[in-house]
Scaffold this active site. Structure first.
Site, PDB file in Angstrom:
ATOM      1  N   GLU A 116       0.915  -1.183   0.103  1.00  0.00           N
ATOM      2  CA  GLU A 116       0.099   0.163  -0.035  1.00  0.00           C
ATOM      3  C   GLU A 116       0.821   1.373   0.263  1.00  0.00           C
ATOM      4  OE1 GLU A 116      -3.777   0.372   0.041  1.00  0.00           O
ATOM      5  OE2 GLU A 116      -2.778   1.994  -0.613  1.00  0.00           O
ATOM      6  N   ILE A 165      -1.965   7.785   0.876  1.00  0.00           N
ATOM      7  CA  ILE A 165      -3.123   7.681   0.061  1.00  0.00           C
ATOM      8  C   ILE A 165      -3.505   6.176   0.120  1.00  0.00           C
ATOM      9  CG2 ILE A 165      -4.741   8.197  -2.065  1.00  0.00           C
ATOM     10  CD1 ILE A 165      -2.765  10.456  -2.581  1.00  0.00           C
ATOM     11  N   LYS A 201       5.571   3.984 -10.028  1.00  0.00           N
ATOM     12  CA  LYS A 201       4.196   3.780  -9.469  1.00  0.00           C
ATOM     13  C   LYS A 201       3.068   3.673 -10.514  1.00  0.00           C
ATOM     14  CE  LYS A 201       5.842   6.902  -5.834  1.00  0.00           C
ATOM     15  NZ  LYS A 201       6.109   8.321  -5.363  1.00  0.00           N
ATOM     16  N   GLY A 212       6.327  11.114   2.878  1.00  0.00           N
ATOM     17  CA  GLY A 212       6.496  11.573   4.482  1.00  0.00           C
ATOM     18  C   GLY A 212       6.330  10.638   5.341  1.00  0.00           C
TER      19      GLY A 212
END
Ligand code: HSE
Length: 433
Positions: free
Chosen positions: A126, A133, A202, A303
């Site tokens: 994930e 997100i 991604k 982050g």
């Protein structure tokens, strides 16, 4: 009984993950059942901001990947090697794996998932796309009923930050990049981000999930943002567009076999498109499919905390499955309802919010002062008062309050109604977000 996790890496995301697992209060109850059994780092001497007992920390990462006590190995070291080898060793040792490593999954997903399927273990990812997100589980689970037509993402925060700064300051790429590096928004070697390679990793992962097939990483057309100039941004702006680095995977054919276009490039996006307002280091992913139509996921794409949130959600997913397998007839706690107690809901009078109120008044001296007095007496501080015009011969006065207790505001309104007679009527009251 706890579930033992081995963390590989205690950098930004590893630290965020440890912080969540070491502070379970107020989180989903399953977090309390996860134990950090060992932590693998590159250097024992580096100061750490999380209180991990030193005896749990080792530089022998392979020993964690194969430790018989550990059920879930969490790979957060990034890069291709030794991350790939450690993931494969953990799988071979029968461990479930959680990883945030898009580069490894995009390039070696075939090898890793073939090994995982053979070993009967899960490899969860994930955190690999979109940081905090939720997008992997929604694509696999919540949107599983759909025929996906297109996935469009702003999936690289560094480039989105640079393009946003270029747009807002009218500055050139090189200047903004240098500033972003100084502020820590861009890496010292920015290649993977600014040349679109990270976004391509991604979109390879998202395309593979959305269209149910593997994507060869080298088949993805990839352009970065180095050639985007302040002049391009300015012309695009005048024409009604923003410039975004989009990663797009689109199905262009379904018969006789599925064919896709998968690409990453700077793109002019109409300013009224939802992706155009995704600014700074934020990410967003727009999924289009049948029958859902369009659905967009937005949030922090990187982050420590946000990415760790995704990592821990994967750990919990595996723990839920392990727990339900342990006891015959027991439900997966993530799918069943695990709470029965009621929470109290505070009365609306305790709400603290701003209000907008519109009054119709006779246009005579002292009316605004009159309103101000009632609000002041009830501890309602006003942010602005304007007389915006007339309705017939009645003056229209609009008041916006500061944050106030709803109970106080209502008292003031009741007083105004009761004591102003026909002089002041309340045309509308709305809360301000
Ligand atoms: N370097 C990435 C970005 C974050 O700028 O979005 C990690 O995927």
């Amino acid at each position: 009984m706890t579930f033992k996790v081995g963390l590989l890496g205690l950098g930004t995301v590893g630290t965020g993950t440890a912080e969540i697992l070491l502070n379970p209060e107020g989180r989903y109850p399953l977090v309390q059942e996860v134990e950090i059994a060992r932590v693998g780092v590159r250097s024992l001497d580096k100061p750490r901001s999380v209180p991990i007992p030193s005896e749990l920390i080792t530089t022998d990462l392979e020993a964690i990947a194969t430790d018989p006590e550990i059920e879930i190995v969490v790979e957060l070291i990034g890069g291709l090697e030794p991350a790939r080898s450690l993931i494969l060793k953990a799988i071979a040792a029968g461990k479930h794996v959680v990883t945030a490593n898009k580069a490894v999954i995009a390039r070696y997903g075939d090898e890793i998932y073939t090994a995982a399927n053979r070993a009967g273990v899960y490899v969860m990812q994930e955190a690999a796309v979109g940081g905090g997100i939720p997008i992997i589980k929604p694509l696999k689970e919540s949107l599983g009923a759909n025929r996906i037509a297109r996935v469009t993402g702003i999936v690289n925060g560094t480039t989105n930050y640079i393009l946003t700064q270029m747009t807002q300051a009218g500055a050139d790429f090189a200047d903004v990049l240098a500033e972003a590096q100084k502020l820590g928004y861009a890496e010292a070697d920015p290649t993977a981000d600014v040349d679109g390679l990270d976004a391509a990793d991604k979109i390879a992962i998202l395309a593979s999930l959305a269209f149910g097939g593997r994507i060869k990483r080298e088949d993805i057309h990839c352009e970065g943002i180095r050639q985007v100039s302040a002049a391009d941004i300015s012309y695009a702006d005048k024409l009604g567009f923003g410039i975004k680095l989009l990663a797009i995977a689109q199905q262009i054919q379904s018969e006789p076999e599925i064919a896709l276009q998968v690409r990453v490039h700077p793109t002019l996006v109409p300013k009224d498109h939802p992706l155009a307002s995704v600014n700074g280091a934020y990410n967003a992913i727009l999924i289009e499919g049948e029958p859902i139509g369009q659905v967009m996921f937005f949030g922090p794409g990187a982050g420590s905390g946000p990415t760790a949130s995704a990592v821990v959600s994967d750990i919990l997913c595996i723990v839920g499955i392990l727990k339900s397998c342990q006891t015959a007839g027991s439900l997966n706690p993530l799918l069943g309802c695990s709470h029965q107690e009621y929470h109290s809901v505070a009365p609306l009078s305790e709400l603290v919010t701003r209000f907008y109120a519109r009054f119709l008044c006779g246009d005579r001296p002292g009316v605004i002062g009159h309103l101000g007095t009632y609000f002041g007496q009830n501890d309602v501080s006003l942010e602005s008062v304007v007389q915006i015009g007339f309705q017939g011969d009645l003056a229209e006065i609009v008041v916006v309050t500061h944050n106030v207790r709803e109970g106080n505001f209502r008292q003031a309104i009741e007083k105004i109604k009761a004591e102003s007679g026909d002089n002041i009527s309340i045309a509308s009251v709305l809360r301000v977000f």
